[in-house]
Write an enzyme that holds these catalytic residues in place. Structure first.
Site, PDB file in Angstrom:
ATOM      1  N   ARG A 121       0.857  -1.197   0.000  1.00  0.00           N
ATOM      2  CA  ARG A 121       0.000   0.000   0.000  1.00  0.00           C
ATOM      3  C   ARG A 121       0.889   1.241   0.000  1.00  0.00           C
ATOM      4  O   ARG A 121       1.091   1.904   1.019  1.00  0.00           O
ATOM      5  CB  ARG A 121      -0.960  -0.041   1.176  1.00  0.00           C
ATOM      6  N   GLN A 126      -1.424   2.362  -5.752  1.00  0.00           N
ATOM      7  CA  GLN A 126      -2.827   2.523  -5.377  1.00  0.00           C
ATOM      8  C   GLN A 126      -3.774   2.031  -6.468  1.00  0.00           C
ATOM      9  O   GLN A 126      -4.807   1.428  -6.177  1.00  0.00           O
ATOM     10  CB  GLN A 126      -3.122   3.990  -5.057  1.00  0.00           C
ATOM     11  N   ASP A 129      -4.373  -1.836  -6.399  1.00  0.00           N
ATOM     12  CA  ASP A 129      -4.763  -2.424  -5.120  1.00  0.00           C
ATOM     13  C   ASP A 129      -6.160  -3.053  -5.186  1.00  0.00           C
ATOM     14  O   ASP A 129      -7.174  -2.361  -5.072  1.00  0.00           O
ATOM     15  CB  ASP A 129      -4.715  -1.330  -4.051  1.00  0.00           C
ATOM     16  N   SER A 132      -8.437  -2.614  -1.926  1.00  0.00           N
ATOM     17  CA  SER A 132      -9.145  -1.347  -1.790  1.00  0.00           C
ATOM     18  C   SER A 132     -10.350  -1.286  -2.721  1.00  0.00           C
ATOM     19  O   SER A 132     -11.453  -0.901  -2.313  1.00  0.00           O
ATOM     20  CB  SER A 132      -8.206  -0.175  -2.080  1.00  0.00           C
ATOM     21  N   TYR A 229      -3.316  -1.872   7.714  1.00  0.00           N
ATOM     22  CA  TYR A 229      -4.254  -2.561   8.587  1.00  0.00           C
ATOM     23  C   TYR A 229      -3.901  -2.278  10.037  1.00  0.00           C
ATOM     24  O   TYR A 229      -2.768  -1.954  10.383  1.00  0.00           O
ATOM     25  CB  TYR A 229      -4.196  -4.078   8.373  1.00  0.00           C
TER      26      TYR A 229
END
Length: 373
Positions: A121, A126, A129, A132, A229
């Site tokens: 991440r 991005q 991902d 996400s 996380y």
């Protein structure tokens, strides 16, 4: 360079790892794309649409024959990949911790397995991902599922016959899914509150118009854990949070839990006693049910009623929005492969930062540090 796009074999999986949009883009890079017949049916993409985009359609064997890159949503069974080129890349969500035997199978077959959920991440990744993109949809769908099960209106309504109170929604875990759940519940007119062990999320909650519910003056997790996380909570924080949540949850109509810890069972957030304190007819959505569940009594793939409270444990929640989920997943895969595409070599060449993070197997061995530790 041949890219194979396979039909998913997992039960209930309607997503597909590529769309006509991404097929066109791969062909523009110089690749050829083969699509297994029926691959997009669950996401309402007809074979003819892939053909119009320039792909060749065929059986699984025809699709895999000589393929250097195999795209999937969930990791395919190694035994089902016969015909792929030696050393072929398997690019999908591979569940490395939960499906270790399958990872070993990729190694034994000589494939290079790339786990998209291990994508770091970082800013430049991005757009690659998958966690996400899929969690965003899951958070949205969780609120719609809650509204369908609740049996009452979400917004406050003032009518000639009287006033209908707004539903009270409590979101536990403020990652991508949680933030989308907050935003969606707010748009539907609910009174929303949320909590997380990461103190940095308080401002995010407030920015969406929700009320933050946080333990004060007890050390929890100030920053984020690995990969964005949360890590595990201290025993003191767990006790304080349980006390705070117990008082708050008893007043809620809907609770949505989203907490996950990579490589470990999902943390238990709601106990049977807390469920019993809720009003009959209330609803709990457990988005972590496939990883062990945040809610005591939640059952993967089922909606159960405990103490008069509905506990919803749908599997593959993002996949319940298969068309949009496939479009986003497919773009994630294209963004990943195109970012490393070497025009001279006619194929992608990974760098160390991302390559080492997502590569599970290479040269007949499991090589990822997270699986060897």
């Amino acid at each position: 360079m041949k890219i194979a796009l396979l039909k998913e074999q997992a039960a209930g999986e309607n997503r597909v790892a590529g769309t006509p949009e991404t097929v066109k883009k791969f062909i523009a890079l110089g690749a050829t794309v083969a699509v297994e017949a029926g691959a997009g049916a669950g996401a309402t993409i007809a074979d003819a649409q892939y053909a119009d985009a320039g792909a060749t359609l065929g059986s699984r064997a025809e699709t895999l024959a000589g393929a250097a890159i195999v795209l999937g949503v969930q990791g395919p069974d190694p035994a089902s990949l016969a015909g792929a080129a030696p050393g072929a890349w398997i690019v999908a969500s591979l569940n490395p911790f939960g499906e270790r035997a399958r990872v070993d199978g990729y190694a034994a077959a000589g494939y290079e397995a790339l786990a998209m959920e291990f994508m770091p991440r970082i800013t430049r990744a991005q757009s690659m991902d998958i966690l996400s993109s899929q969690s965003n949809l899951a958070g949205y769908k969780a609120v719609l599922d809650a509204a369908a099960e609740y049996g009452r209106a979400f917004p406050m309504m003032m009518t000639a016959a009287g006033t209908v109170s707004a539903a009270r929604v409590f979101v536990m875990g403020v990652g991508v899914a949680g933030l989308q759940a907050i935003a969606t519940a707010r748009r539907l007119g609910a009174q929303v509150s949320a909590t997380d062990v990461r103190s940095a999320t308080k401002e995010q909650i407030q920015s969406l118009g929700a009320k933050p519910i946080f333990v004060e003056n007890v050390k929890g997790i100030e920053g984020e854990g690995a990969g964005g996380y949360a890590g595990e909570m201290s025993p003191e924080y767990q006790a304080a949070q349980a006390e705070l949540v117990s008082a708050h949850i008893a007043k809620q109509d809907i609770v949505i839990t989203t907490a996950l810890i990579p490589g470990r069972p999902a943390p238990r957030l709601i106990s049977d006693a807390q469920i019993a304190s809720m009003r009959p007819g209330s609803v709990i959505i457990d988005l972590a049910v496939e990883s062990g569940g945040n809610v005591e009594g939640a059952v993967a793939g089922e909606v159960v009623t405990v103490h008069g409270v509905k506990i919803v444990g749908h599997r593959n929640v993002a996949g319940r929005l298969a068309a949009d989920a496939s479009a986003l997943f497919g773009r994630n895969l294209f963004n990943f492969l195109s970012a490393f595409w070497d025009k001279e070599a006619g194929k992608p060449v990974l760098d160390e930062e991302i390559g080492d993070a997502i590569r599970l197997t290479q040269g007949g061995k499991v090589v990822n540090a997270r699986l060897l530790g």
